[in-house]
Design a protein around this motif. Structure first.
Motif, short mmCIF file in Angstrom:
data_model
loop_
_atom_site.label_atom_id
_atom_site.label_comp_id
_atom_site.label_asym_id
_atom_site.label_seq_id
_atom_site.Cartn_x
_atom_site.Cartn_y
_atom_site.Cartn_z
N ASN A 160 -8.01 14.41 1.90
CA ASN A 160 -8.12 15.09 3.18
C ASN A 160 -7.37 14.46 4.35
O ASN A 160 -7.16 15.13 5.35
CB ASN A 160 -9.59 15.25 3.57
N LEU A 161 -6.99 13.21 4.23
CA LEU A 161 -6.22 12.61 5.32
C LEU A 161 -4.75 12.97 5.16
O LEU A 161 -4.24 13.02 4.04
CB LEU A 161 -6.35 11.08 5.30
N PRO A 162 -4.05 13.20 6.26
CA PRO A 162 -2.62 13.51 6.16
C PRO A 162 -1.82 12.38 5.49
O PRO A 162 -0.97 12.63 4.66
CB PRO A 162 -2.18 13.70 7.62
N LEU A 163 -2.11 11.15 5.85
CA LEU A 163 -1.44 9.99 5.25
C LEU A 163 -2.49 8.94 4.90
O LEU A 163 -2.69 7.98 5.63
CB LEU A 163 -0.41 9.40 6.22
N PRO A 164 -3.15 9.11 3.77
CA PRO A 164 -4.23 8.18 3.41
C PRO A 164 -3.67 6.82 2.99
O PRO A 164 -2.53 6.72 2.53
CB PRO A 164 -4.91 8.88 2.23
N PRO A 165 -4.47 5.77 3.12
CA PRO A 165 -4.06 4.44 2.63
C PRO A 165 -4.23 4.39 1.11
O PRO A 165 -5.20 3.85 0.60
CB PRO A 165 -5.01 3.49 3.37
N VAL A 166 -3.28 4.97 0.41
CA VAL A 166 -3.38 5.18 -1.04
C VAL A 166 -3.65 3.87 -1.78
O VAL A 166 -4.55 3.81 -2.63
CB VAL A 166 -2.11 5.86 -1.60
N ASP A 167 -2.90 2.83 -1.47
CA ASP A 167 -3.07 1.57 -2.21
C ASP A 167 -4.46 0.98 -2.03
O ASP A 167 -5.07 0.50 -3.00
CB ASP A 167 -2.00 0.56 -1.80
N MET A 168 -4.99 1.03 -0.80
CA MET A 168 -6.34 0.50 -0.55
C MET A 168 -7.39 1.32 -1.32
O MET A 168 -8.30 0.75 -1.92
CB MET A 168 -6.67 0.56 0.95
#
Length: 179
Positions: A119-127
């Motif tokens: 749902n976030l436009p640019l999520p902190p994928v690695d975290m």
């Protein structure tokens, strides 16, 4: 009708519109004070406050700050998730969305982490990926892998919808688990 009557009607119309605006402003101020009081005095009240904020249709800056402070004080991952999403859709809110997102990633459950990823436009994928893998939850890992398979850049669902991508149904199984 002469010009004087027309001007008089216009002035009455503008005065009525201004009165409506003032009444709404007073209602928002009153609702904001009530929400601030709840956030200041009731532990674990962030979701209740966010709901009341939604019902009121807005609030003062101090209201958002009070809710954020309640979330941080309680380390409330659910409240942080909802306020972070609200902050993503309303960029001028006086809150630190990064802090809220980190709280969800570090203290939330895998369903909340997966929801952030989607749902976030640019999520902190690695975290997010690191926390889900560390949980050793096969179902959540499978869901994450399936989502990242169709969206390897990790852009949120908003990007997929606006770029013409559509969700694919990918079978979830322990075989999708990363090592």
């Amino acid at each position: 009708m002469n010009i004087e009557e027309s001007d008089q009607q216009q002035a009455q119309k503008e005065a009525a519109e201004q009165a409506i605006i003032e009444k709404r402003r007073e209602r928002l101020k009153s609702g904001s004070l009530r929400i601030i009081e709840i956030a200041s005095s009731e532990a674990n009240s962030a979701l209740k406050c966010i709901h009341q904020l939604s019902v009121a249709g807005g609030a003062t800056e101090a209201t958002y700050i009070a809710i954020e402070q309640r979330i941080v004080a309680d380390q409330d991952a659910a409240g942080a998730y909802h306020l972070a999403l609200l902050a993503q859709s309303t960029p001028d809110l006086p809150i630190d969305a990064r802090q809220l997102i980190e709280l969800v990633v570090n203290k939330g459950d895998n369903q909340q982490r997966l929801a952030l990823l989607k749902n976030l436009p640019l999520p902190p994928v690695d975290m997010i990926k690191e926390q889900i893998l560390a949980s050793d939850d096969g179902d959540a890992i499978g869901q994450m892998n399936a989502y990242l398979q169709i969206n390897p850049e990790g852009y949120g669902s908003h990007h997929m919808v606006t770029s013409g991508h559509s969700d694919q149904i990918v079978p979830l199984s322990p075989a999708n688990k990363l090592n």
